[in-house]
Design a protein around this motif. Structure first.
Motif, short mmCIF file in Angstrom:
data_model
loop_
_atom_site.label_atom_id
_atom_site.label_comp_id
_atom_site.label_asym_id
_atom_site.label_seq_id
_atom_site.Cartn_x
_atom_site.Cartn_y
_atom_site.Cartn_z
N CYS A 22 -0.46 4.58 -11.51
CA CYS A 22 -1.09 3.74 -10.49
C CYS A 22 -2.47 3.37 -11.00
O CYS A 22 -3.23 4.24 -11.44
N VAL A 23 -2.78 2.08 -10.94
CA VAL A 23 -4.09 1.62 -11.38
C VAL A 23 -4.81 0.94 -10.23
O VAL A 23 -4.22 0.16 -9.48
N ALA A 24 -6.07 1.27 -10.08
CA ALA A 24 -6.91 0.64 -9.06
C ALA A 24 -7.69 -0.51 -9.68
O ALA A 24 -8.25 -0.36 -10.77
N SER A 25 -7.72 -1.63 -8.98
CA SER A 25 -8.45 -2.80 -9.48
C SER A 25 -9.31 -3.37 -8.37
O SER A 25 -9.08 -3.12 -7.19
N GLY A 26 -10.29 -4.16 -8.77
CA GLY A 26 -11.21 -4.76 -7.81
C GLY A 26 -12.61 -4.24 -8.01
O GLY A 26 -12.91 -3.58 -9.00
N SER A 27 -13.47 -4.53 -7.05
CA SER A 27 -14.86 -4.14 -7.13
C SER A 27 -15.12 -2.91 -6.26
O SER A 27 -14.91 -2.95 -5.05
N PHE A 28 -15.56 -1.82 -6.88
CA PHE A 28 -15.88 -0.62 -6.12
C PHE A 28 -16.81 0.25 -6.94
O PHE A 28 -16.97 0.04 -8.15
N PHE A 29 -17.41 1.27 -6.27
CA PHE A 29 -18.36 2.14 -6.95
C PHE A 29 -17.68 3.28 -7.66
O PHE A 29 -17.95 3.57 -8.83
N SER A 30 -16.80 3.98 -6.93
CA SER A 30 -16.13 5.14 -7.52
C SER A 30 -14.88 5.49 -6.72
O SER A 30 -14.66 4.98 -5.63
N ILE A 31 -14.09 6.36 -7.32
CA ILE A 31 -12.87 6.84 -6.67
C ILE A 31 -12.97 8.34 -6.45
O ILE A 31 -13.24 9.08 -7.40
N ASP A 32 -12.77 8.77 -5.24
CA ASP A 32 -12.77 10.20 -4.96
C ASP A 32 -11.35 10.73 -5.20
O ASP A 32 -10.81 10.56 -6.27
N THR A 33 -10.76 11.34 -4.21
CA THR A 33 -9.42 11.91 -4.39
C THR A 33 -8.37 10.83 -4.60
O THR A 33 -8.40 9.80 -3.93
N MET A 34 -7.47 11.08 -5.53
CA MET A 34 -6.31 10.22 -5.74
C MET A 34 -5.06 11.06 -5.55
O MET A 34 -5.07 12.27 -5.82
N GLY A 35 -4.02 10.42 -5.07
CA GLY A 35 -2.83 11.22 -4.81
C GLY A 35 -1.56 10.41 -4.76
O GLY A 35 -1.58 9.17 -4.81
N TRP A 36 -0.46 11.13 -4.69
CA TRP A 36 0.86 10.53 -4.54
C TRP A 36 1.52 11.10 -3.29
O TRP A 36 1.51 12.32 -3.07
N TYR A 37 2.09 10.21 -2.52
CA TYR A 37 2.85 10.57 -1.34
C TYR A 37 4.26 10.02 -1.52
O TYR A 37 4.49 9.15 -2.35
N ARG A 38 5.19 10.53 -0.73
CA ARG A 38 6.54 9.99 -0.76
C ARG A 38 7.13 9.96 0.63
O ARG A 38 6.76 10.75 1.50
N GLN A 39 8.06 9.04 0.79
CA GLN A 39 8.75 8.92 2.07
C GLN A 39 10.22 8.66 1.82
O GLN A 39 10.59 7.64 1.23
N ALA A 40 11.03 9.60 2.26
CA ALA A 40 12.49 9.46 2.15
C ALA A 40 13.02 8.83 3.43
O ALA A 40 12.36 8.89 4.47
N PRO A 41 14.19 8.22 3.38
CA PRO A 41 14.75 7.57 4.57
C PRO A 41 14.85 8.54 5.75
O PRO A 41 15.36 9.65 5.61
N GLY A 42 14.33 8.12 6.88
CA GLY A 42 14.41 8.94 8.08
C GLY A 42 13.42 10.08 8.15
O GLY A 42 13.46 10.88 9.08
N LYS A 43 12.53 10.15 7.16
CA LYS A 43 11.55 11.24 7.14
C LYS A 43 10.14 10.69 7.14
O LYS A 43 9.91 9.53 6.83
N GLN A 44 9.19 11.56 7.49
CA GLN A 44 7.80 11.17 7.47
C GLN A 44 7.26 11.16 6.05
O GLN A 44 7.77 11.85 5.17
N ARG A 45 6.22 10.37 5.85
CA ARG A 45 5.55 10.36 4.56
C ARG A 45 4.88 11.72 4.35
O ARG A 45 4.25 12.26 5.26
N GLU A 46 5.02 12.25 3.14
CA GLU A 46 4.45 13.56 2.84
C GLU A 46 3.65 13.53 1.55
O GLU A 46 3.95 12.74 0.64
N LEU A 47 2.67 14.41 1.48
CA LEU A 47 1.88 14.53 0.27
C LEU A 47 2.70 15.21 -0.81
O LEU A 47 3.33 16.25 -0.58
N VAL A 48 2.69 14.62 -2.00
CA VAL A 48 3.36 15.22 -3.15
C VAL A 48 2.33 15.96 -4.01
O VAL A 48 2.52 17.13 -4.36
N ALA A 49 1.26 15.27 -4.37
CA ALA A 49 0.23 15.86 -5.22
C ALA A 49 -1.05 15.07 -5.06
O ALA A 49 -1.01 13.87 -4.79
#
Length: 122
Positions: A22-49
Motif C-alpha cells: 500500500c502506498v500513500a500519495s498526496g500532500s501531507f506531513f507524516s504518517i503515524d500508524t499504518m495497518g491492514w484490516y480485512r472484511q470477509a463476507p457477512g463479517k465485520q472488518r477486523e484488524l489484521v496487523a
C-alpha cells in the motif's frame, strides 16, 4: 488529496503466500500508524496487523507467526507478507493509515484504501 492504493491481492492455494503493498500519495506531513484490516463476507472488518511510526507491531491472534507487516517511510509504503495462507484468510484487505497534514497531532486523520481481494482455495 491523500490517497492510499493497495496492490498484491489475488487467488492462492492454501499454504501459499501473497504480499500486499500500500502506498500513500498526496500532500501531507507524516504518517503515524499504518495497518491492514480485512472484511470477509457477512463479517465485520477486523484488524489484521498494524505498525507504528516507531516500528512497534501488533497482530491479530489468528495471523501471528504467519503474517509480517513492515513499512518503508521513505516510500510511504506499508506491506503485509502473508505466508501459510488458510481458506479462512479469504477477505477483502484494506490498508489504513493515520496521516498528519501538519506537525500537529490535531491534524491527524485516518485514510483507507479501496481494498484488495485475497482468496485462498482449499
Amino acid at each position: 488529496q491523500v490517497q492510499l492504493a493497495e496492490s498484491g491481492g489475488g487467488l492462492v492455494q492454501a499454504g501459499g503466500s501473497l504480499r500486499l503493498s500500500c502506498v500513500a500519495s498526496g500532500s501531507f506531513f507524516s504518517i503515524d500508524t499504518m495497518g491492514w484490516y480485512r472484511q470477509a463476507p457477512g463479517k465485520q472488518r477486523e484488524l489484521v496487523a498494524a505498525i507504528t511510526s516507531g516500528g512497534s507491531t501488533n497482530y491479530a491472534d489468528s495471523v501471528k507467526g504467519r503474517f509480517t507487516i513492515s513499512r518503508d517511510d521513505a516510500k510511504n509504503t506499508v506491506s503485509l507478507q502473508m505466508n501459510s495462507l488458510k481458506p479462512e484468510d479469504t477477505a477483502i484487505y484494506y490498508c489504513n493509515a493515520e496521516i498528519r497534514r501538519t506537525i500537529s497531532r490535531l491534524s491527524r486523520n485516518p485514510y483507507w484504501g479501496q481494498g484488495t481481494q485475497v482468496t485462498v482455495s482449499s
